[in-house]
Write a protein that holds these residues in place. Structure first.
Motif, PDB file in Angstrom:
ATOM      1  N   PHE A  40       0.826  -1.212   0.000  1.00 52.34           N
ATOM      2  CA  PHE A  40       0.000   0.000   0.000  1.00 52.34           C
ATOM      3  C   PHE A  40       0.858   1.258   0.000  1.00 52.34           C
ATOM      4  O   PHE A  40       2.037   1.248   0.368  1.00 52.34           O
ATOM      5  N   THR A  41       0.217   2.321  -0.404  1.00 51.86           N
ATOM      6  CA  THR A  41       0.756   3.669  -0.258  1.00 51.86           C
ATOM      7  C   THR A  41      -0.369   4.534   0.296  1.00 51.86           C
ATOM      8  O   THR A  41      -1.552   4.219   0.104  1.00 51.86           O
ATOM      9  N   THR A  67       0.767  -2.296   8.697  1.00 50.97           N
ATOM     10  CA  THR A  67       1.886  -3.250   8.705  1.00 50.97           C
ATOM     11  C   THR A  67       1.706  -4.279   9.819  1.00 50.97           C
ATOM     12  O   THR A  67       2.098  -5.444   9.662  1.00 50.97           O
ATOM     13  N   SER A  68       1.105  -3.873  10.924  1.00 54.68           N
ATOM     14  CA  SER A  68       0.853  -4.839  12.005  1.00 54.68           C
ATOM     15  C   SER A  68      -0.203  -5.857  11.603  1.00 54.68           C
ATOM     16  O   SER A  68      -0.267  -6.959  12.161  1.00 54.68           O
ATOM     17  N   THR A  72       2.148  -4.584   3.515  1.00 54.77           N
ATOM     18  CA  THR A  72       3.500  -4.055   3.339  1.00 54.77           C
ATOM     19  C   THR A  72       3.456  -2.664   2.725  1.00 54.77           C
ATOM     20  O   THR A  72       2.696  -2.424   1.769  1.00 54.77           O
ATOM     21  N   LYS A  73       4.271  -1.769   3.260  1.00 54.68           N
ATOM     22  CA  LYS A  73       4.377  -0.444   2.659  1.00 54.68           C
ATOM     23  C   LYS A  73       5.170  -0.557   1.371  1.00 54.68           C
ATOM     24  O   LYS A  73       6.273  -1.109   1.347  1.00 54.68           O
ATOM     25  N   ALA A  74       4.605  -0.041   0.284  1.00 53.24           N
ATOM     26  CA  ALA A  74       5.252  -0.137  -1.031  1.00 53.24           C
ATOM     27  C   ALA A  74       6.442   0.812  -1.115  1.00 53.24           C
ATOM     28  O   ALA A  74       6.465   1.870  -0.477  1.00 53.24           O
ATOM     29  N   ALA A  75       7.419   0.426  -1.892  1.00 56.66           N
ATOM     30  CA  ALA A  75       8.611   1.262  -2.073  1.00 56.66           C
ATOM     31  C   ALA A  75       8.267   2.551  -2.801  1.00 56.66           C
ATOM     32  O   ALA A  75       8.921   3.578  -2.626  1.00 56.66           O
ATOM     33  N   SER A  76       7.221   2.524  -3.625  1.00 59.34           N
ATOM     34  CA  SER A  76       6.784   3.714  -4.345  1.00 59.34           C
ATOM     35  C   SER A  76       5.302   3.583  -4.632  1.00 59.34           C
ATOM     36  O   SER A  76       4.713   2.492  -4.532  1.00 59.34           O
ATOM     37  N   ALA A  77       4.668   4.695  -5.008  1.00 58.35           N
ATOM     38  CA  ALA A  77       3.244   4.664  -5.317  1.00 58.35           C
ATOM     39  C   ALA A  77       2.961   3.746  -6.513  1.00 58.35           C
ATOM     40  O   ALA A  77       1.932   3.059  -6.552  1.00 58.35           O
ATOM     41  N   ASP A  78       3.856   3.724  -7.469  1.00 54.51           N
ATOM     42  CA  ASP A  78       3.654   2.887  -8.656  1.00 54.51           C
ATOM     43  C   ASP A  78       3.731   1.404  -8.325  1.00 54.51           C
ATOM     44  O   ASP A  78       3.111   0.576  -9.008  1.00 54.51           O
ATOM     45  N   ALA A  79       4.497   1.068  -7.284  1.00 50.97           N
ATOM     46  CA  ALA A  79       4.673  -0.339  -6.932  1.00 50.97           C
ATOM     47  C   ALA A  79       3.560  -0.867  -6.031  1.00 50.97           C
ATOM     48  O   ALA A  79       3.449  -2.079  -5.819  1.00 50.97           O
ATOM     49  N   ALA A  80       2.726   0.028  -5.479  1.00 56.90           N
ATOM     50  CA  ALA A  80       1.686  -0.383  -4.536  1.00 56.90           C
ATOM     51  C   ALA A  80       0.528  -1.070  -5.245  1.00 56.90           C
ATOM     52  O   ALA A  80       0.148  -0.691  -6.358  1.00 56.90           O
ATOM     53  N   THR A 170      -4.958  -0.178  -6.892  1.00 54.32           N
ATOM     54  CA  THR A 170      -4.196   0.817  -7.647  1.00 54.32           C
ATOM     55  C   THR A 170      -4.551   0.800  -9.132  1.00 54.32           C
ATOM     56  O   THR A 170      -4.787   1.854  -9.743  1.00 54.32           O
ATOM     57  N   LYS A 171      -4.629  -0.357  -9.726  1.00 50.41           N
ATOM     58  CA  LYS A 171      -4.817  -0.441 -11.179  1.00 50.41           C
ATOM     59  C   LYS A 171      -6.255  -0.129 -11.604  1.00 50.41           C
ATOM     60  O   LYS A 171      -6.478   0.618 -12.553  1.00 50.41           O
TER      61      LYS A 171
END
Length: 223
Positions: A40-41, A67-68, A72-80, A170-171
């Protein structure tokens, strides 16, 4: 002795106020996927808050909760795979009027006077006259209870605060979670309200879809 007693009572009142449970009504609609690699973002529903330090602080509370839960927090908005959209706020205060029994009186170690029983001696208790709102006479003994003869009228301000949280894919933009936590309080301090609203939102998360629950948080457990 009287001053010390009044200070002690004031301290006890302050402690009691700090220990007041926080309650909120939480409504949730969800078809949230299980946390199997979902990331997620977080973004603000209000574009004017994007990039602000205040929003980043509140978003961090939501991030910790997700996260608990195993997301998982995405590395970037595009990856979420999911976007979490947040909004929060507090209303203008509205005045409410209520009544309560008169509480004139106090404690000290010494003699007292009762209009019914005359002079006497009782440790830490005493009678004294009370006057308010055009009513005169009447006495109050803190040992026996509130005064008589009139009720004290007072006013206070109530604020309504909220936290909205939507989660979409996201998509496709398909919604998978919609939640709202609301509370009435005597304070409009968002730095105190938002963390509690976030905790209320994630109590029993993700919850039963279409159900509104009343969540009570115990400040003693929060330490």
């Amino acid at each position: 002795m009287i001053i010390r007693t009044f200070l002690s009572l004031a301290l006890l009142a302050a402690v009691a106020a700090c220990a007041t449970p926080f309650t909120a009504n939480v409504a949730r609609f969800q078809q949230l996927p299980a946390p199997t690699g979902e990331s997620f973002t977080i973004e603000s529903k209000d574009p004017t808050r994007a990039g602000s330090l205040e929003f980043a602080q509140y978003a961090s509370y939501v991030e910790n909760e997700l996260t608990s839960q195993g997301y998982t927090k995405a590395a970037s908005a595009d990856a979420a795979t999911m976007i979490v959209k947040l909004d929060y706020g507090v209303s203008e205060g509205r005045e409410k009027v209520a009544t309560r029994p008169s509480t004139f009186g106090g404690h000290y170690y010494g003699p007292y006077f009762s209009p019914y029983y005359g002079h006497g001696y009782y440790p830490y208790r005493y009678w004294r006259p009370s006057y308010a709102w055009g009513h005169y006479g009447g006495y109050y003994d803190p040992f026996w209870g509130p005064g008589w003869g009139y009720d004290e009228v007072y006013s206070y301000t109530v604020y309504r605060s909220y936290l909205d949280m939507d989660i979409v894919r996201t998509k496709s933009g398909e919604p998978v979670f919609e939640g709202r936590a609301e509370t009435n309080s005597r304070s409009d301090d968002l730095t105190q309200l938002v963390p509690n609203l976030v905790e209320a939102m994630f109590t029993g998360f993700p919850g039963t879809s279409g159900e509104t629950v009343r969540v009570k948080l115990d400040p003693k457990k929060k330490g």
